[in-house]
Write a protein that holds these residues in place. Structure first.
Motif, PDB file in Angstrom:
ATOM      1  N   ALA A  67     -57.119  57.614 -74.836  1.00  0.00           N
ATOM      2  CA  ALA A  67     -59.097  58.369 -74.278  1.00  0.00           C
ATOM      3  C   ALA A  67     -58.311  60.014 -73.640  1.00  0.00           C
ATOM      4  CB  ALA A  67     -59.894  58.033 -73.490  1.00  0.00           C
ATOM      5  N   PRO A  68     -58.459  60.786 -74.389  1.00  0.00           N
ATOM      6  CA  PRO A  68     -57.955  61.925 -73.504  1.00  0.00           C
ATOM      7  C   PRO A  68     -57.557  62.207 -72.097  1.00  0.00           C
ATOM      8  CG  PRO A  68     -59.737  62.910 -75.040  1.00  0.00           C
ATOM      9  CD  PRO A  68     -59.470  60.920 -75.311  1.00  0.00           C
ATOM     10  N   ASP A  69     -58.804  61.952 -71.555  1.00  0.00           N
ATOM     11  CA  ASP A  69     -58.970  61.538 -70.020  1.00  0.00           C
ATOM     12  C   ASP A  69     -58.298  60.127 -68.646  1.00  0.00           C
ATOM     13  OD1 ASP A  69     -59.726  64.231 -69.529  1.00  0.00           O
ATOM     14  OD2 ASP A  69     -61.496  63.370 -69.838  1.00  0.00           O
ATOM     15  N   PHE A  70     -57.651  59.747 -69.868  1.00  0.00           N
ATOM     16  CA  PHE A  70     -56.980  58.378 -69.235  1.00  0.00           C
ATOM     17  C   PHE A  70     -55.990  58.017 -67.892  1.00  0.00           C
ATOM     18  CE2 PHE A  70     -54.667  54.547 -69.502  1.00  0.00           C
ATOM     19  CZ  PHE A  70     -55.205  53.339 -69.260  1.00  0.00           C
ATOM     20  N   ASP A  71     -55.023  59.242 -68.874  1.00  0.00           N
ATOM     21  CA  ASP A  71     -54.446  59.428 -67.570  1.00  0.00           C
ATOM     22  C   ASP A  71     -54.370  60.087 -66.353  1.00  0.00           C
ATOM     23  OD1 ASP A  71     -51.464  58.309 -69.324  1.00  0.00           O
ATOM     24  OD2 ASP A  71     -51.584  60.290 -69.672  1.00  0.00           O
ATOM     25  N   ILE A  72     -55.915  60.952 -66.683  1.00  0.00           N
ATOM     26  CA  ILE A  72     -56.555  61.701 -65.399  1.00  0.00           C
ATOM     27  C   ILE A  72     -57.148  60.541 -64.712  1.00  0.00           C
ATOM     28  CG2 ILE A  72     -57.832  63.757 -64.218  1.00  0.00           C
ATOM     29  CD1 ILE A  72     -56.562  65.186 -67.018  1.00  0.00           C
ATOM     30  N   ALA A  73     -58.108  59.824 -65.109  1.00  0.00           N
ATOM     31  CA  ALA A  73     -58.836  58.654 -64.467  1.00  0.00           C
ATOM     32  C   ALA A  73     -58.060  57.323 -63.683  1.00  0.00           C
ATOM     33  CB  ALA A  73     -59.625  58.095 -65.909  1.00  0.00           C
ATOM     34  N   VAL A  74     -56.453  57.728 -64.363  1.00  0.00           N
ATOM     35  CA  VAL A  74     -55.883  56.425 -63.605  1.00  0.00           C
ATOM     36  C   VAL A  74     -55.133  57.037 -62.675  1.00  0.00           C
ATOM     37  CG1 VAL A  74     -54.011  55.362 -63.465  1.00  0.00           C
ATOM     38  CG2 VAL A  74     -55.634  55.099 -65.815  1.00  0.00           C
ATOM     39  N   GLN A  75     -54.881  58.131 -62.544  1.00  0.00           N
ATOM     40  CA  GLN A  75     -54.532  59.257 -61.619  1.00  0.00           C
ATOM     41  C   GLN A  75     -55.137  59.300 -60.174  1.00  0.00           C
ATOM     42  OE1 GLN A  75     -51.248  59.200 -60.642  1.00  0.00           O
ATOM     43  NE2 GLN A  75     -52.101  59.416 -58.312  1.00  0.00           N
ATOM     44  N   GLU A  76     -56.437  59.060 -60.761  1.00  0.00           N
ATOM     45  CA  GLU A  76     -57.874  59.574 -59.707  1.00  0.00           C
ATOM     46  C   GLU A  76     -58.129  58.326 -59.175  1.00  0.00           C
ATOM     47  OE1 GLU A  76     -60.957  61.010 -61.927  1.00  0.00           O
ATOM     48  OE2 GLU A  76     -59.747  63.465 -61.855  1.00  0.00           O
ATOM     49  N   GLY A  77     -57.519  57.323 -59.600  1.00  0.00           N
ATOM     50  CA  GLY A  77     -58.199  55.810 -59.116  1.00  0.00           C
ATOM     51  C   GLY A  77     -56.795  55.564 -58.130  1.00  0.00           C
ATOM     52  N   VAL A  78     -55.643  55.845 -58.306  1.00  0.00           N
ATOM     53  CA  VAL A  78     -55.098  55.079 -57.646  1.00  0.00           C
ATOM     54  C   VAL A  78     -54.569  55.939 -56.388  1.00  0.00           C
ATOM     55  CG1 VAL A  78     -52.053  55.879 -57.293  1.00  0.00           C
ATOM     56  CG2 VAL A  78     -52.857  55.209 -59.936  1.00  0.00           C
ATOM     57  N   ASP A  79     -54.875  57.830 -56.872  1.00  0.00           N
ATOM     58  CA  ASP A  79     -55.397  58.175 -55.454  1.00  0.00           C
ATOM     59  C   ASP A  79     -56.215  58.009 -54.315  1.00  0.00           C
ATOM     60  OD1 ASP A  79     -52.857  60.229 -56.329  1.00  0.00           O
ATOM     61  OD2 ASP A  79     -54.695  61.362 -56.974  1.00  0.00           O
ATOM     62  N   ALA A 132     -57.304  54.987 -44.625  1.00  0.00           N
ATOM     63  CA  ALA A 132     -58.232  55.078 -43.989  1.00  0.00           C
ATOM     64  C   ALA A 132     -58.368  53.680 -43.182  1.00  0.00           C
ATOM     65  CB  ALA A 132     -59.532  55.716 -44.575  1.00  0.00           C
ATOM     66  N   ALA A 133     -57.948  52.427 -43.417  1.00  0.00           N
ATOM     67  CA  ALA A 133     -58.568  50.984 -43.258  1.00  0.00           C
ATOM     68  C   ALA A 133     -57.852  50.882 -41.970  1.00  0.00           C
ATOM     69  CB  ALA A 133     -58.203  50.589 -44.734  1.00  0.00           C
ATOM     70  N   PRO A 134     -59.059  50.225 -40.892  1.00  0.00           N
ATOM     71  CA  PRO A 134     -58.252  49.591 -39.474  1.00  0.00           C
ATOM     72  C   PRO A 134     -57.255  49.009 -39.872  1.00  0.00           C
ATOM     73  CG  PRO A 134     -60.495  49.519 -40.095  1.00  0.00           C
ATOM     74  CD  PRO A 134     -60.370  50.070 -41.436  1.00  0.00           C
ATOM     75  N   SER A 135     -56.270  49.084 -39.112  1.00  0.00           N
ATOM     76  CA  SER A 135     -56.001  48.183 -39.429  1.00  0.00           C
ATOM     77  C   SER A 135     -55.294  46.493 -38.271  1.00  0.00           C
ATOM     78  CB  SER A 135     -54.537  48.272 -38.206  1.00  0.00           C
ATOM     79  OG  SER A 135     -53.580  49.336 -38.880  1.00  0.00           O
ATOM     80  N   PRO A 136     -55.100  45.479 -38.913  1.00  0.00           N
ATOM     81  CA  PRO A 136     -56.168  44.165 -38.675  1.00  0.00           C
ATOM     82  C   PRO A 136     -55.034  43.848 -37.125  1.00  0.00           C
ATOM     83  CG  PRO A 136     -54.348  43.312 -40.372  1.00  0.00           C
ATOM     84  CD  PRO A 136     -54.536  45.523 -40.370  1.00  0.00           C
ATOM     85  N   LEU A 179     -57.645  55.253 -49.546  1.00  0.00           N
ATOM     86  CA  LEU A 179     -58.852  53.661 -48.937  1.00  0.00           C
ATOM     87  C   LEU A 179     -57.743  52.882 -48.082  1.00  0.00           C
ATOM     88  CD1 LEU A 179     -60.881  52.683 -51.436  1.00  0.00           C
ATOM     89  CD2 LEU A 179     -61.625  53.878 -49.528  1.00  0.00           C
ATOM     90  N   LYS A 180     -56.763  52.433 -48.271  1.00  0.00           N
ATOM     91  CA  LYS A 180     -55.876  51.928 -47.248  1.00  0.00           C
ATOM     92  C   LYS A 180     -55.439  53.195 -46.448  1.00  0.00           C
ATOM     93  CE  LYS A 180     -54.092  49.204 -51.092  1.00  0.00           C
ATOM     94  NZ  LYS A 180     -52.533  48.994 -51.911  1.00  0.00           N
TER      95      LYS A 180
END
Length: 85
Positions: A61-73, A81-85, A78-79
């Motif tokens: 798909a044309p936007d596949f690489d962009i979507a994967v990078q957005e997910g990784v970012d 911003a997450a509080p430390s245990p 999120l990691k």
């Protein structure tokens, strides 16, 4: 590229299409499905073929690489911003 046969899927995976590791896992998944199937009931084999054919098409798909990078970012943010245990 048409994906009509198992050889077509193998060729696409050899050329780097699909997800990382798909080339190796396809053969293992196909073997397990064949081992679990009877001579008259090959639905598990058909499911493996359909799954990998879909994975290859998705990666094309044309936007596949962009979507994967957005997910990784997003996961990175999120990691961080997450509080430390």
């Amino acid at each position: 590229m048409p994906l009509r046969t198992i050889d077509d899927i193998r060729a696409a995976l050899r050329s780097g299409q699909g997800f990382p590791g798909d080339r190796e896992t396809f053969e293992a998944d196909l073997r397990r499905a064949l081992d679990a199937s009877s001579d008259s009931h090959l639905s598990a084999v058909a499911a493996v073929i359909a799954d990998y054919r879909g994975r290859i098409r998705l990666s094309q798909a044309p936007d596949f690489d962009i979507a994967v990078q957005e997910g990784v970012d997003l996961m990175t943010r999120l990691k961080q911003a997450a509080p430390s245990p």
